[in-house]
Write a protein that holds these residues in place. Structure first.
Motif, short mmCIF file in Angstrom:
data_model
loop_
_atom_site.label_atom_id
_atom_site.label_comp_id
_atom_site.label_asym_id
_atom_site.label_seq_id
_atom_site.Cartn_x
_atom_site.Cartn_y
_atom_site.Cartn_z
N ARG B 22 0.81 -1.22 0.00
CA ARG B 22 0.00 0.00 0.00
C ARG B 22 0.85 1.27 0.00
O ARG B 22 0.35 2.35 0.32
CB ARG B 22 -0.95 0.01 1.20
CG ARG B 22 -2.11 -0.97 1.10
CD ARG B 22 -3.06 -0.64 -0.05
NE ARG B 22 -4.16 -1.58 -0.12
CZ ARG B 22 -4.12 -2.76 -0.75
NH1 ARG B 22 -3.02 -3.12 -1.40
NH2 ARG B 22 -5.16 -3.56 -0.75
N PHE B 25 7.05 4.46 -3.43
CA PHE B 25 7.85 5.69 -3.47
C PHE B 25 8.75 5.61 -4.70
O PHE B 25 9.60 4.72 -4.78
CB PHE B 25 8.67 5.81 -2.19
CG PHE B 25 7.80 5.79 -0.96
CD1 PHE B 25 7.08 6.91 -0.57
CD2 PHE B 25 7.67 4.63 -0.20
CE1 PHE B 25 6.26 6.89 0.54
CE2 PHE B 25 6.85 4.60 0.92
CZ PHE B 25 6.15 5.72 1.29
N TYR B 41 -1.37 5.77 -10.59
CA TYR B 41 -2.76 5.63 -10.99
C TYR B 41 -3.54 4.75 -10.03
O TYR B 41 -4.65 5.10 -9.61
CB TYR B 41 -2.82 5.06 -12.41
CG TYR B 41 -4.22 4.94 -12.97
CD1 TYR B 41 -4.88 6.05 -13.46
CD2 TYR B 41 -4.86 3.70 -13.00
CE1 TYR B 41 -6.17 5.94 -13.97
CE2 TYR B 41 -6.14 3.58 -13.50
CZ TYR B 41 -6.79 4.71 -13.99
OH TYR B 41 -8.06 4.60 -14.48
N TYR B 42 -2.96 3.61 -9.66
CA TYR B 42 -3.72 2.61 -8.88
C TYR B 42 -3.62 2.77 -7.37
O TYR B 42 -4.58 2.53 -6.65
CB TYR B 42 -3.29 1.19 -9.27
CG TYR B 42 -3.73 0.80 -10.67
CD1 TYR B 42 -5.09 0.66 -10.97
CD2 TYR B 42 -2.81 0.58 -11.68
CE1 TYR B 42 -5.50 0.31 -12.25
CE2 TYR B 42 -3.21 0.23 -12.96
CZ TYR B 42 -4.56 0.10 -13.24
OH TYR B 42 -4.97 -0.23 -14.50
N GLY B 48 -3.98 3.36 -0.96
CA GLY B 48 -2.54 3.30 -0.73
C GLY B 48 -1.88 4.65 -0.96
O GLY B 48 -2.54 5.63 -1.31
N VAL B 49 -0.58 4.68 -0.76
CA VAL B 49 0.20 5.90 -0.89
C VAL B 49 1.04 5.81 -2.15
O VAL B 49 1.75 4.82 -2.36
CB VAL B 49 1.16 6.06 0.30
CG1 VAL B 49 2.09 7.24 0.09
CG2 VAL B 49 0.38 6.19 1.60
N LEU B 51 3.97 8.29 -3.86
CA LEU B 51 4.69 9.54 -3.71
C LEU B 51 5.88 9.56 -4.65
O LEU B 51 6.69 8.63 -4.66
CB LEU B 51 5.14 9.72 -2.26
CG LEU B 51 5.74 11.08 -1.89
CD1 LEU B 51 4.82 12.23 -2.28
CD2 LEU B 51 6.01 11.13 -0.40
N GLU B 54 11.92 13.27 -4.38
CA GLU B 54 12.81 14.24 -5.01
C GLU B 54 14.06 13.58 -5.57
O GLU B 54 14.80 14.20 -6.32
CB GLU B 54 13.19 15.34 -4.01
CG GLU B 54 13.94 14.86 -2.77
CD GLU B 54 13.01 14.47 -1.62
OE1 GLU B 54 11.86 14.08 -1.89
OE2 GLU B 54 13.44 14.57 -0.46
N SER B 55 14.31 12.34 -5.20
CA SER B 55 15.49 11.64 -5.70
C SER B 55 15.33 10.15 -5.42
O SER B 55 14.46 9.74 -4.64
CB SER B 55 16.76 12.14 -5.00
OG SER B 55 16.75 11.74 -3.63
N ALA B 58 15.96 9.73 -1.73
CA ALA B 58 14.81 10.00 -0.87
C ALA B 58 13.80 8.87 -0.97
O ALA B 58 13.21 8.46 0.04
CB ALA B 58 14.17 11.33 -1.25
N TYR B 61 14.59 5.94 1.19
CA TYR B 61 14.42 6.21 2.62
C TYR B 61 12.95 6.41 3.01
O TYR B 61 12.57 6.17 4.15
CB TYR B 61 15.30 7.38 3.06
CG TYR B 61 16.73 6.92 3.19
CD1 TYR B 61 17.10 6.12 4.26
CD2 TYR B 61 17.66 7.21 2.21
CE1 TYR B 61 18.40 5.64 4.37
CE2 TYR B 61 18.96 6.73 2.30
CZ TYR B 61 19.33 5.95 3.39
OH TYR B 61 20.60 5.46 3.49
N MET B 62 12.14 6.87 2.07
CA MET B 62 10.70 6.87 2.35
C MET B 62 10.24 5.42 2.53
O MET B 62 9.42 5.11 3.40
CB MET B 62 9.95 7.54 1.20
CG MET B 62 10.20 9.04 1.13
SD MET B 62 9.47 9.73 -0.37
CE MET B 62 9.98 11.43 -0.22
N ALA B 66 8.31 3.71 5.65
CA ALA B 66 7.05 2.95 5.55
C ALA B 66 7.26 1.52 6.03
O ALA B 66 6.39 0.94 6.69
CB ALA B 66 6.54 2.97 4.11
#
Lengths: 482, 349
Positions: B22, B25, B41-42, B48-49, B51, B54-55, B58, B61-62, B66
């Protein structure tokens, strides 16, 4: 007389069990270091706001790498500079949690410059406590992005030079130039008055997150007597007299009054209508429609389709693969690669097979569909002997020169023009190929058309184009065989 | 269930969601961008998330964040992007955070190109990041497996508390094939270590640091125990016509399909050739290769690289029989005819 009991905040562990060594009741910080004071302000704010049980604290790399020894809450230790990204991941996964990113100046302003900038700009609902002590403490006193001009560190032994190392970075001011942040303040851990102001700022920054208002950051000017090689008392004086001249204290952003709560959506595991949302066809496998039996020479075709970008080459291939699948074949569709994808020519490879498909790459096609001259020139030699070439004779001004292949010239673009839309030429050819070889039935094409033509109003046109191509090929097949 | 003609990259996303993932990144990069696009889209539609970070750094690490929260989460990229993620991948392995990383490998080194390649074998299988860790690595060779192995990757990641990688190439990612999607996963393993934003979190710590040498060694030994278990329990491979084979072709991903056709063509010409296709690149089917080495006369490894997996085959064969290698690089994919020609030359030598 009431007895006054001084005890430490319940947001700290009673005993620092995670701390190695014999000393389990004291922090690892040096005398006079600001981290201890800031830890205390944060812990007390967690108590007062009643958020300890749902707080997740991120320990960075730097002297506060071991903040998790002390805070009685969820703890995550992360890589240098990446805390805002980790905080983002946690907060998005657990919107109800209170996520604190605790970072030093090397961590936040140097290696993590990108992460903090974008977390702030996205308005992440996190709270950042940024400890600015103008030096890398943990690694032994090297230059930080916030080191003052003229300040000596182990990597600026002659003092920082603005013209070579750049002037110190003012993080609070920099981030306050963004639209999203809700609250940004710079405080100093020096006099009781300044510490009282810091206490208020810490609490306010956390309450911004509690209200889902957005991003908050408190920059904290903090002493590093060991790194600065000063006494704790001199260090405090240096902050107040020197550091604050370059890093003025104050509020740089406060939108708390007008900001609207923007709670993040909760993660859902609702399986209800999940398949529909994923556009996965439900139910049993569709019945295979009237399995075709093409002449052996056309069976198991390995097809290359080529033309200009915009002629619907990939779509033609996809329609063929869809029709093949509906007819019970194993199928594969592979688009061309490279700069060809960006305008110019386009090609794709389609295989329909009774048995398992090995390579989806068609290097020796049994069928070539060429919709422009460069494609015919390029791929004619690749067609296997006894293969079939179909080409758009309204665009290609030369005949096929190979004598060992079967050829069907189709004025597809002209026929599409007659139908009122040049772009239907691909469907004319599709109809012709299917009629000529019988590799799938015409009703397979009718069946799959709504799947590949997304704009409903174009389905009728495409059906008519298929029909024109179909009739044309039947006519010419008869002519060829007699 | 009915089949759907779908790109491998899109099958990854649907498979991930069916597996209970869910959070996604991402960061755009050809030829993996369709994965991020399908996720964008889904994922929001199923609660879900998604995102766009920016790189690459990142985004990994997101994912770390999670995964710390115990949810199934993923990222996807292609070779140069995976190189950037390597720091985080080492941290994920060190902190024992389960997650899934998809690598649609492209030509390198450097910016290279966007054509299919298998040049990431070393970086994924041997560890491009620092320290003593392993990544469970699955190598699909069709769109169906892009779904199935992505789902399996989530199971294995949770089982071993370790990142799992689905490693494919631009062909497997961008080709369309029929896929039959399974029913969504509805039960998930407990994660008593994960942070939940609740009071019990006070006893939980996600970390990869241990300053005490003995402590860190204990942790690394614990990781090695997990890896040993995975080597016992998770080796997956596929064999084709190996029963009476004199020469065994070894290849994974798109190459395994070329080799499948090569076996058919070779057999038609009277050559007793078989195929071994590793599905798990780590743990590697070393034991099976060692067994086969006692009864075949040679192996031929084919890769879209300068010869990376061949090292593992040679280790398993341990000099018992010759191990030939044929590799194409820079995004060049050999034809079946070409592989067959090389095979015949090797046999004749």
């Amino acid at each position: 007389m009431a007895e006054m009991v001084l005890r430490k905040s319940p947001s700290f562990y009673d005993v620092y069990e995670r701390k190695p060594g014999a000393i389990k009741y004291q922090t690892h910080y040096c005398p006079g270091c600001g981290h201890g004071i800031l830890h205390k302000l944060i812990a007390e704010a967690m108590d007062e706001l009643g958020i300890r049980d749902r707080t997740i604290l991120i320990s960075p790399v730097g002297c506060s790498v071991f903040a998790y020894y002390y805070f009685r809450c969820g703890n995550v230790q992360v890589a240098h500079g990446r805390a805002p990204a980790v905080a983002t991941g946690i907060k998005r996964a657990l919107p109800h949690s209170i996520v604190i990113s605790y970072q030093g100046d090397g961590d936040l302003a140097a290696i993590g410059g990108n992460e903090i900038l974008h977390a702030a700009n996205r308005g992440e609902r996190i709270t950042v406590f940024f400890v600015n002590n103008a030096i890398y403490g943990m690694t032994g006193g090297q230059m930080a992005p916030t080191t003052l001009v003229g300040q000596k560190t182990t990597t600026t032994p002659f003092g920082r030079r603005a013209e070579m190392e750049g002037p110190p970075l003012r993080v609070a001011e920099l981030l306050a130039s963004l639209e999203s942040p809700v609250y940004i303040e710079r405080v100093a851990l020096t006099t009781p008055k300044n510490i009282a102001r810091a206490r208020k700022a810490v609490r306010k920054a956390l309450s911004v997150q509690m209200q889902d208002l957005g991003f908050s950051l408190v920059e904290v000017l903090s002493a590093c007597p060991s790194g600065w090689k000063m006494t704790p008392v001199d260090s405090i004086r240096w902050i107040d007299e020197v550091m604050t001249r370059y890093f003025p204290l104050g509020v740089f952003r406060d939108r708390t009054a007008e900001a609207k709560p923007m709670p993040l959506p909760k993660i859902s595991y609702d399986l209800d209508s999940l398949l529909e949302k994923l556009e996965i066809p439900s139910g049993e496998a569709e019945g295979v429609i009237a399995s075709p039996v093409p002449h052996p020479r056309y069976a198991n075709p390995r097809i290359k389709i080529a033309g200009f970008g915009g002629q619907g080459i990939l779509l033609l291939g996809q329609a063929l693969a869809e029709a093949g699948m509906t007819a019970g074949y194993r199928v594969s569709w592979l688009p061309s690669y490279g700069p060809e994808m960006r305008g110019g020519t386009a090609n794709c490879h389609v295989i329909l097979s009774d048995s398992r498909i090995g390579s989806p790459l068609v290097s020796r096609p049994s069928v070539l569909i060429a919709m422009n001259r460069p494609s015919l020139d390029r791929f004619e030699p690749e067609v296997e002997s006894g293969g079939l070439i179909l080409y758009d004779s309204s665009l290609i001004d030369r005949p096929v020169t190979r004598r060992d292949v079967e050829v069907l010239a189709i004025p597809a673009t002209s026929m599409a023009d007659e139908l009122g839309n040049t772009r239907a030429a691909n469907m004319v050819i599709l109809g012709s190929y299917v009629a000529y070889t019988g590799v799938v039935e015409r009703e397979h094409l009718t069946h799959i058309l709504p799947k590949v033509i997304k704009r409903k109003q174009l389905i009728d046109l495409n059906e008519r184009a298929i029909a024109r191509g179909y009739e044309y090929a039947l006519m010419h097949r008869t002519a060829a065989s007699t | 269930m009915a089949k759907q003609l779908i790109k491998g990259n899109e099958a990854v996303v649907k498979g991930a969601i069916l597996a209970g993932c869910r959070a996604f990144f991402g960061y755009p990069i050809t030829p993996a961008s369709e994965i991020a696009e399908a996720a964008a889209y889904y994922f929001p539609q199923v609660g879900g998330v998604f995102l766009q970070a920016e790189s690459e750094i990142a985004s990994i690490y997101m994912l770390y964040g999670a995964a710390s929260a115990g949810i199934r989460a993923m990222t996807a990229s292609s070779s140069p992007g995976i190189s950037l993620k390597m720091e985080g991948i080492s941290y994920l392995a060190g902190a024992e955070l389960p997650c899934v990383i998809v690598d649609i490998v492209r030509g390198g080194p450097g910016l290279g190109n966007i054509a299919p390649s298998q040049g990431d074998y070393h970086q994924i299988v041997k560890g491009g990041g620092h320290g003593e860790y392993k990544l469970i690595t699955l190598a699909p060779n069709c769109a169906q497996e892009m779904c199935d192995l992505t789902m399996l990757a989530f199971e294995l990641a949770d089982k071993y508390r370790n990142p799992a990688v689905v490693m494919a190439d631009g062909f497997i990612g961008q080709m369309m094939e029929p896929v039959e999607f399974p029913q969504p996963v509805s039960s998930f393993p407990d994660k008593p270590w994960a942070l939940r934003g609740e009071d019990a979190d006070q006893f939980r710590l996600i970390t990869s640091i241990d300053l005490e040498p003995e402590g860190l060694e204990r942790h690394v030994l614990h990781l090695q125990e997990k890896y040993a278990q995975a080597e016992r329990e998770e080796v997956r491979f596929e064999e084709y016509q190996t029963e009476d084979a004199e020469v065994i072709l070894v290849g994974y991903g798109i190459v395994s399909r070329l080799l499948h056709s090569t076996v058919d063509e070779a057999r038609a010409k009277g050559l007793r050739v078989g195929l071994l296709r590793p599905i798990t690149l780590w743990p590697f089917p070393s034991r099976r290769i060692t067994e086969l080495a006692t009864r075949v006369s040679a192996f031929m490894v084919v890769e879209l690289s300068n010869g990376q997996m061949v090292e593992d085959v040679r280790l398993a064969v341990a000099g018992k029989v010759p191990v030939w290698f044929y590799g194409r690089m820079g995004g060049v994919v050999p034809s079946v005819e070409e592989i067959l020609r090389v095979l015949r030359q090797q046999i004749e030598v």
